[in-house]
Design a protein around this motif. Structure first.
Motif, PDB file in Angstrom:
ATOM      1  N   PRO A 164      80.755 180.410  71.024  1.00  0.00           N
ATOM      2  CA  PRO A 164      81.929 179.693  71.534  1.00  0.00           C
ATOM      3  C   PRO A 164      81.620 178.866  72.779  1.00  0.00           C
ATOM      4  O   PRO A 164      82.178 177.772  72.958  1.00  0.00           O
ATOM      5  CB  PRO A 164      82.916 180.823  71.853  1.00  0.00           C
ATOM      6  CG  PRO A 164      82.491 181.970  70.999  1.00  0.00           C
ATOM      7  CD  PRO A 164      81.004 181.860  70.893  1.00  0.00           C
ATOM      8  N   GLU A 165      80.719 179.337  73.621  1.00  0.00           N
ATOM      9  CA  GLU A 165      80.435 178.622  74.857  1.00  0.00           C
ATOM     10  C   GLU A 165      79.795 177.259  74.594  1.00  0.00           C
ATOM     11  O   GLU A 165      80.206 176.245  75.183  1.00  0.00           O
ATOM     12  CB  GLU A 165      79.496 179.469  75.739  1.00  0.00           C
ATOM     13  CG  GLU A 165      80.081 180.787  76.225  1.00  0.00           C
ATOM     14  CD  GLU A 165      80.036 181.881  75.164  1.00  0.00           C
ATOM     15  OE1 GLU A 165      80.660 182.930  75.373  1.00  0.00           O
ATOM     16  OE2 GLU A 165      79.360 181.670  74.119  1.00  0.00           O
ATOM     17  N   ARG A 175      79.772 175.604  71.723  1.00  0.00           N
ATOM     18  CA  ARG A 175      80.704 174.762  70.965  1.00  0.00           C
ATOM     19  C   ARG A 175      81.718 174.090  71.897  1.00  0.00           C
ATOM     20  O   ARG A 175      81.954 172.879  71.816  1.00  0.00           O
ATOM     21  CB  ARG A 175      81.428 175.606  69.908  1.00  0.00           C
ATOM     22  CG  ARG A 175      82.471 174.826  69.107  1.00  0.00           C
ATOM     23  CD  ARG A 175      83.238 175.750  68.156  1.00  0.00           C
ATOM     24  NE  ARG A 175      84.336 175.041  67.535  1.00  0.00           N
ATOM     25  CZ  ARG A 175      84.267 174.320  66.435  1.00  0.00           C
ATOM     26  NH1 ARG A 175      83.099 174.215  65.816  1.00  0.00           N
ATOM     27  NH2 ARG A 175      85.319 173.691  65.945  1.00  0.00           N
ATOM     28  N   GLU A 176      82.306 174.865  72.794  1.00  0.00           N
ATOM     29  CA  GLU A 176      83.305 174.319  73.702  1.00  0.00           C
ATOM     30  C   GLU A 176      82.701 173.265  74.618  1.00  0.00           C
ATOM     31  O   GLU A 176      83.311 172.209  74.864  1.00  0.00           O
ATOM     32  CB  GLU A 176      83.922 175.445  74.538  1.00  0.00           C
ATOM     33  CG  GLU A 176      84.995 174.961  75.509  1.00  0.00           C
ATOM     34  CD  GLU A 176      85.610 176.096  76.317  1.00  0.00           C
ATOM     35  OE1 GLU A 176      86.395 175.797  77.231  1.00  0.00           O
ATOM     36  OE2 GLU A 176      85.300 177.272  76.035  1.00  0.00           O
ATOM     37  N   SER A 180      83.642 169.177  74.555  1.00  0.00           N
ATOM     38  CA  SER A 180      84.434 168.730  75.699  1.00  0.00           C
ATOM     39  C   SER A 180      83.710 167.699  76.555  1.00  0.00           C
ATOM     40  O   SER A 180      84.346 166.969  77.323  1.00  0.00           O
ATOM     41  CB  SER A 180      84.818 169.923  76.575  1.00  0.00           C
ATOM     42  OG  SER A 180      83.670 170.555  77.116  1.00  0.00           O
ATOM     43  N   HIS A 186      85.396 167.597  65.929  1.00  0.00           N
ATOM     44  CA  HIS A 186      85.286 168.997  65.516  1.00  0.00           C
ATOM     45  C   HIS A 186      84.733 169.092  64.095  1.00  0.00           C
ATOM     46  O   HIS A 186      83.907 169.970  63.796  1.00  0.00           O
ATOM     47  CB  HIS A 186      86.651 169.680  65.608  1.00  0.00           C
ATOM     48  CG  HIS A 186      87.133 169.892  67.004  1.00  0.00           C
ATOM     49  ND1 HIS A 186      87.618 171.094  67.463  1.00  0.00           N
ATOM     50  CD2 HIS A 186      87.177 169.060  68.074  1.00  0.00           C
ATOM     51  CE1 HIS A 186      87.965 170.987  68.739  1.00  0.00           C
ATOM     52  NE2 HIS A 186      87.707 169.752  69.117  1.00  0.00           N
TER      53      HIS A 186
END
Length: 586
Positions: A337-338, A340-341, A345, A405
């Motif tokens: 998740p880190e 990907r975020e 962003s 995404h």
């Protein structure tokens, strides 16, 4: 007794005539009978239900370095190519002084995206002059024949040294020396001369390649150096073919030299309206031997984790944590998740261009919004003429997620093997109608496979396989072409444009270069990255299914996609293969 008989095949002989069922007998390196063949052979191939064609003659490749170390000449040899012409776009490796070798390697790496480390490791410099380079090529057995142009950039470097790619204007003596070297190379067997006048072609330092801004006096002198020879193609890549001034210069050159010219357009202007078609038509009407080249589809950049390009590669997190990681490490990190975020962003010029934001997105806006509307996942069975809805942005819209995404999720699917096709120019209408109109013109040559080049972002060496399978069988978004027409364009048309009259048709007396194809099952795989170049250099390659046999000079070189070990290929010297040789004795 014959050496080889291919029986009961559907023969598409390269002349454009209707296909027919028959046999082909081969003795030595020559075809000796076509039709109903009696008698026996040392080997027979049953071609019932299969299509028999001449071997493809690919006129636009960049195997200038690879041909000195690689006997197989993949990937072109995987796709039925039996003759490849290199030395295109003004780049190559001869003539060369010892202290210029690294310069030419860096130039080839910058212009054609061939790993410099592979060229440095693989090339055994056994030449300085162009005739010596031809001798080195001739000494290397290989699976296919190769021929080459004399390229402009090495000529300029050899004569002008460090001034070769500056704004220095050569004097009359220097131009005369360059012209002498071109003629020397063509007299020794080069098939012609090549040059580049496009701003796209730069070396690793971002400097435009030698010859880009050469004056008309230099260009005319180098071309005129071939005047009076029995052969000599002038190949030019240019940004200016959409300009009337450039077209007038090309016409004047052809009239003055009486030499054949083949043109590769790299400007948007040449692809607007009917510009390219009109150039070809004017040439035809006035009997000028001027041949624009076209591929069977737009050249496309391949995005992906295994290629050298994708929209996240300029992001800070990518450069800090993923750029130097292996594919497995990248996948593991991108699924956290880190990461990907962070990647979704962060801003970068590539991301802004992809989504059509800011100044970096000006190009995207010019194309009607986000570039992700013109980037398409290939999948296991590539579709190179997709609909708008099949783009990354189209898939995102259907799924109700942001386009970026969707791009991220598609990048990591299939173990990171997915690749994305971004057509360059000529695809604003989401169809190939532009290509079909130009492909059918009699003065247009099929080319631009770029076999051996663009190892990190393009995999077009399978262009002959694509042209045959797609344009004769699979296309549903518009009209197709007859198989006989496509085979002629890939064989006798390209061979005869270069004066190679001993190949390109299945006729007695000609070279026994041919393919036996399971046409209904002829398909391309998705490109993959492999590390088989010298020093472990990486390249994207695309394999094919459906080539049952490839025969070069009478020897079976490939069976069901596997190299047999036969190496009957060599160097094609211009002016020496222009005469059809007598048939081999029985």
């Amino acid at each position: 007794m014959r050496d080889l008989i291919i029986r009961n095949g559907t023969i598409v002989d390269g002349t454009g005539a209707p296909a027919f069922t028959g046999d082909i007998a081969i003795q030595g390196d020559r075809i000796v009978e076509v039709g109903e063949v009696t008698g026996a052979a040392r080997r027979e191939i049953d071609a019932t239900g299969l299509t028999v064609t001449p071997g493809w003659v690919d006129i636009h490749t960049h195997y200038d370095g690879q041909a000195t170390w690689d006997p197989v000449m993949a990937p072109s040899s995987w796709h039925g190519v039996t003759t490849a012409i290199m030395g295109n776009c003004g780049v190559g490796f001869a003539p060369v002084k010892p202290d210029q070798r690294e310069f030419l390697i860096e130039l080839m790496e910058g212009v054609e995206d061939i790993p410099g480390i592979a060229l440095s490791e693989g090339i055994d410099w056994k030449w300085e002059s162009f005739p010596e380079y031809l001798d080195a090529l001739e000494a290397k057995p290989r699976a296919i024949d190769v021929g080459t142009h004399v390229p402009h950039a090495p000529i300029r470097a050899y004569v002008l040294g460090e001034r070769c790619n500056t704004d220095y204007e050569p004097n009359a003596e220097e131009i005369a020396e360059m012209a002498r070297l071109v003629r020397e190379g063509v007299e020794a067997g080069a098939l012609g001369f090549s040059t580049s006048r496009t701003l796209l072609h730069k070396d690793l330092k971002g400097v435009h390649m030698p010859g880009t801004f050469a004056g008309s006096d230099e260009m005319l002198a180098l071309g005129m150096s071939m005047k009076g020879l029995k052969h000599g193609m002038f190949e030019m890549v240019s940004d200016h073919l959409g300009d009337d001034d450039e077209w007038m210069w090309v016409k004047g050159f052809a009239a003055e030299t009486k030499l054949p010219v083949t043109l590769v357009a790299t400007s948007a202007g040449a692809y607007e309206g009917d510009k390219m078609y009109n150039i070809a038509e004017e040439s035809r009407k006035h009997g000028m031997d001027i041949r624009p080249q076209i591929a069977g589809r737009p050249t496309g950049i391949l995005h992906g984790l295994t290629s050298s390009f994708h929209v996240f590669m300029a992001s800070p997190t990518w450069k800090a944590k993923l750029a130097d990681a292996s594919l497995g490490e990248r996948l593991a990190l991108m699924q956290t998740p880190e990461i990907r975020e962070a990647l979704l962003s962060e801003d970068s010029p590539l991301i802004k261009a992809a989504v059509g934001e800011g100044r970096a997105g000006d190009l995207a806006v010019a194309f009607g919004g986000s570039l992700l509307w013109r980037i398409f996942p290939l999948g296991e069975r590539p579709n190179y003429e997709p609909d708008r809805e099949q783009s990354v942005a189209g898939l995102a819209e259907a799924a109700g997620v942001p386009p970026l995404h969707m791009m991220y999720d598609l990048l990591v699917r299939d173990g990171g093997r997915e690749l994305f096709y971004q057509p360059l120019g000529g695809y604003l209408t989401y169809n190939f109608d532009f290509f079909r109109k130009n492909m059918q013109h009699p003065n247009v040559l099929f080319g631009l496979s770029d076999g051996g080049a663009h190892c990190g972002v393009i995999a077009d060496a399978g262009m002959p396989t694509f042209i045959l399978s797609y344009w004769a069988r699979d296309r549903v978004k518009g009209d197709r072409f007859p198989l006989e027409f496509l085979v002629r364009k890939l064989t006798s048309d390209t061979a005869r444009a270069y004066g190679l009259n001993d190949r390109g048709q299945l006729k007695p007396g000609l070279l026994a270069d041919l393919n036996v194809i399971d046409f209904e099952n002829l398909n391309l795989e998705r490109p993959v990255a492999i590390h088989d170049l010298p020093a472990g250099g990486r390249r994207l390659v695309q394999k094919a299914h459906g080539y049952r046999y490839t025969v070069k000079s009478g020897q079976v070189t490939f069976e069901n996609g596997e190299h047999t070990g036969a190496l009957p290929g060599g160097l094609v010297r211009g002016g020496r293969e222009a005469v059809i040789l007598p048939m081999a004795a029985e």
